[in-house]
Design an enzyme around this catalytic site. Structure first.
Site, PDB file in Angstrom:
ATOM      1  N   ALA A  12       7.441   3.142  -3.686  1.00 29.33           N
ATOM      2  CA  ALA A  12       7.773   3.416  -5.081  1.00 29.33           C
ATOM      3  C   ALA A  12       9.088   4.159  -5.240  1.00 29.33           C
ATOM      4  O   ALA A  12       9.750   4.047  -6.279  1.00 29.33           O
ATOM      5  CB  ALA A  12       6.645   4.215  -5.732  1.00 29.33           C
ATOM      6  N   SER A  13       9.500   4.921  -4.230  1.00 26.45           N
ATOM      7  CA  SER A  13      10.740   5.691  -4.346  1.00 26.45           C
ATOM      8  C   SER A  13      11.868   5.178  -3.455  1.00 26.45           C
ATOM      9  O   SER A  13      13.006   5.618  -3.602  1.00 26.45           O
ATOM     10  CB  SER A  13      10.471   7.165  -4.011  1.00 26.45           C
ATOM     11  OG  SER A  13       9.962   7.294  -2.701  1.00 26.45           O
ATOM     12  N   ASP A 238       1.053  -2.011   1.349  1.00 23.84           N
ATOM     13  CA  ASP A 238       1.530  -1.003   2.297  1.00 23.84           C
ATOM     14  C   ASP A 238       0.394  -0.230   2.963  1.00 23.84           C
ATOM     15  O   ASP A 238       0.474   0.098   4.150  1.00 23.84           O
ATOM     16  CB  ASP A 238       2.552  -0.057   1.652  1.00 23.84           C
ATOM     17  CG  ASP A 238       2.101   0.537   0.333  1.00 23.84           C
ATOM     18  OD1 ASP A 238       0.909   0.401  -0.029  1.00 23.84           O
ATOM     19  OD2 ASP A 238       2.945   1.134  -0.358  1.00 23.84           O
ATOM     20  N   THR A 260       2.937   8.710  -1.519  1.00 24.28           N
ATOM     21  CA  THR A 260       2.899   8.884  -2.970  1.00 24.28           C
ATOM     22  C   THR A 260       1.459   8.896  -3.454  1.00 24.28           C
ATOM     23  O   THR A 260       1.078   9.652  -4.340  1.00 24.28           O
ATOM     24  CB  THR A 260       3.694   7.758  -3.655  1.00 24.28           C
ATOM     25  OG1 THR A 260       5.050   7.812  -3.202  1.00 24.28           O
ATOM     26  CG2 THR A 260       3.667   7.918  -5.162  1.00 24.28           C
ATOM     27  N   GLN A 305       6.079  15.477  -5.189  1.00 27.71           N
ATOM     28  CA  GLN A 305       7.369  14.785  -5.292  1.00 27.71           C
ATOM     29  C   GLN A 305       7.992  15.018  -6.670  1.00 27.71           C
ATOM     30  O   GLN A 305       9.201  15.272  -6.790  1.00 27.71           O
ATOM     31  CB  GLN A 305       7.173  13.283  -5.052  1.00 27.71           C
ATOM     32  CG  GLN A 305       6.826  12.913  -3.623  1.00 27.71           C
ATOM     33  CD  GLN A 305       6.324  11.482  -3.486  1.00 27.71           C
ATOM     34  OE1 GLN A 305       6.142  10.778  -4.483  1.00 27.71           O
ATOM     35  NE2 GLN A 305       6.095  11.052  -2.259  1.00 27.71           N
ATOM     36  N   GLY A 411       4.056   9.464   5.417  1.00 23.30           N
ATOM     37  CA  GLY A 411       4.960  10.599   5.230  1.00 23.30           C
ATOM     38  C   GLY A 411       4.253  11.929   5.138  1.00 23.30           C
ATOM     39  O   GLY A 411       4.779  12.965   5.568  1.00 23.30           O
TER      40      GLY A 411
END
Length: 477
Positions: A12-13, A238, A260, A305, A411
């Protein structure tokens, strides 16, 4: 000469092109290219810029050529639920609207008028989330019926990019299941459901499993990037790719794909579409090798985030930037701050200000209001850990088994404070890593298809021996 494979992992980022190959039985990774992503306001909707993303895909392929390491195979994975509708000329109808857009508000009620939430879960095994594809398509039907009249093909985002590369239209299984339109029994589109909802059955292409080879690039793509290679579908969702790369050696295990979103779950051979499972808001997403990812979708690191971005925009630190490691340290310093929030509350999905929304939630519930960066961070991390604890109990109860450890990949595996909190509240040993699990799972699917790895078990063992993991043990007084 190594055989190179390319994973294009788009979140998404941002996205990245990662080459992978085997050396003496160990996985080696090389990042070739990285690019930014994000939803943009277009015509009053939050949309993805698919043209910009595809240009980045091509640019990264050219970087591979420049590096002198040409991939033999490649595949793309992205987030779930979002899609495009194509006309007969292959052009997108309307906008590529993203899952955080508010167009789905009220669409659950419209679907419920056709069939109940209980029946929908019994048929699909997918948890209700207002941004699911089923509700997005209902929004299109309600507000843009002309698009459904003109549509030729429905493709999810990674399927669309694979189509642009190869000219082949299909929907990869793991991502297709997140539409809430697929039967876990037939592992195909639920034709009766599509008909009842008024969605044109003919627009849905064949569902194919991860590992399917679509062939080479179109001629115009070959000319532009300077080479050809086979396009092999990974688990294009993903999380499906990330779970493939969980370095577990046990037959039964728990995982958290931490990014996320936080996806916490286990693998099962069959879907659980029971009412008890629905009430626990657990979902049965398709996995690699006909397995089911039985999991709960939790808001995840989206909150930290967002707060990080807002703190940086407010220029509250001398450098102008906060690292996640720094935020973890600040959160730990403020660990006695008592406030907690429901991280899955709809108010946190896409607020104008995450900081203000967190503060409002605490204020409205009569709790101390976080003000400093450390207080804000500790509220988020502690609330996430409590949510993980609840999900673990539900999963173990419904599966009838207890696991001694949890594997955290993605992450969030670098979030030391959150990982230790998770160990403490769940009273389980945490194994954190690899951070690049999604790209790894993408690469593993390609290697499995090409016969470089013989089984899923061998693939996971390879990850275990190739990449470092960090262990967190529950702290006890």
């Amino acid at each position: 000469m190594p055989v190179y494979h390319l994973a294009i992992d788009i979140g998404a980022s941002g996205g990245r092109h990662i080459l992978g190959w085997l050396e003496e039985g160990r996985l080696v990774l090389q990042e070739i290219y990285r690019f930014e992503n994000g939803m943009e306001n277009k015509d009053g909707f939050l949309c993805w810029d698919t043209e910009k993303l595809f240009a980045a895909i091509l640019k990264g392929l050219k970087k591979c050529r420049e590096s002198g390491r040409l991939p033999t195979t490649m595949g793309i994975d992205t987030w779930a639920v979002d899609f495009v509708l194509l006309d007969q000329k292959g052009k997108i109808l309307g906008n590529s609207v993203g899952y955080r857009d508010r167009r789905t508000i009220g669409m659950d009620r419209r679907v419920c008028e056709i069939l109940s939430e209980q029946e929908l879960y019994r048929r699909t095994g997918i948890q209700k989330q207002i941004f699911n594809t089923i509700y997005q398509l209902m929004a299109v039907k309600e507000h843009y019926p002309e698009h459904l009249q003109a549509v030729d093909s429905f493709l999810m985002i990674p399927d669309y990019f694979h189509y642009l590369l190869t000219g082949k239209k299909c929907c990869e299984y793991t991502n297709a299941t997140t539409t809430q339109l697929v039967s876990p029994v037939t592992q195909d589109w639920d034709g009766e459901l599509l008909k009842a909802l008024g969605f044109p059955i003919e627009m849905f292409p064949a569902i194919v499993p991860p590992g399917t080879c679509l062939g080479g690039f179109r001629e115009n793509i070959q000319r532009e990037v300077g080479f050809d290679c086979q396009v092999i579908l990974p688990a294009t969702h993903d999380t499906g790719s990330a779970v493939l790369a969980v370095p577990a050696r046990e037959e039964s295990f728990l995982y958290i794909s931490s990014g996320t979103w936080s996806l916490i779950g286990t693998e099962r051979p069959k879907a659980d579409c029971s009412e008890e499972s629905r009430e626990a808001n657990l979902t049965n997403e398709g996995g690699y090798g006909n397995r089911f990812r039985y999991l709960k979708n939790i808001m995840g690191l989206w909150m930290i985030q967002s707060v990080k971005k807002e703190l940086e925009e407010a220029k509250l630190c001398e450098s102008g930037r906060y690292s996640y490691g720094e935020l973890c340290r600040m959160a730990e310093e403020c660990r006695e701050f008592p406030s907690r929030v429901d991280v899955d509350a709809p108010r946190f999905l896409a607020p104008k200000s995450m900081t203000a929304e967190l503060q409002a939630a605490c204020r409205e519930s009569g709790q101390p209001v976080p003000e400093s960066p450390g207080e804000l961070a500790t509220v988020i991390y502690q609330s996430l850990a409590e949510s993980y604890k609840k999900a673990v109990k539900q999963l173990e109860c419904l599966c009838g088994q207890t696991c001694e450890s949890i594997y955290i990949v993605g992450g969030g595996s670098h979030a030391d404070y959150l990982n230790q909190l998770t160990a403490d509240v769940t009273e389980k040993t945490i194994y954190a890593g690899p951070a690049e699990a999604t790209a790894l799972g993408n690469l593993l699917a390609q290697m499995l298809t090409k016969g470089e790895l013989s089984s899923l078990e061998e693939a996971r063992t390879c990850v275990f021996h190739s990449l470092p993991m960090k262990q967190y043990v529950p702290w006890k007084e």
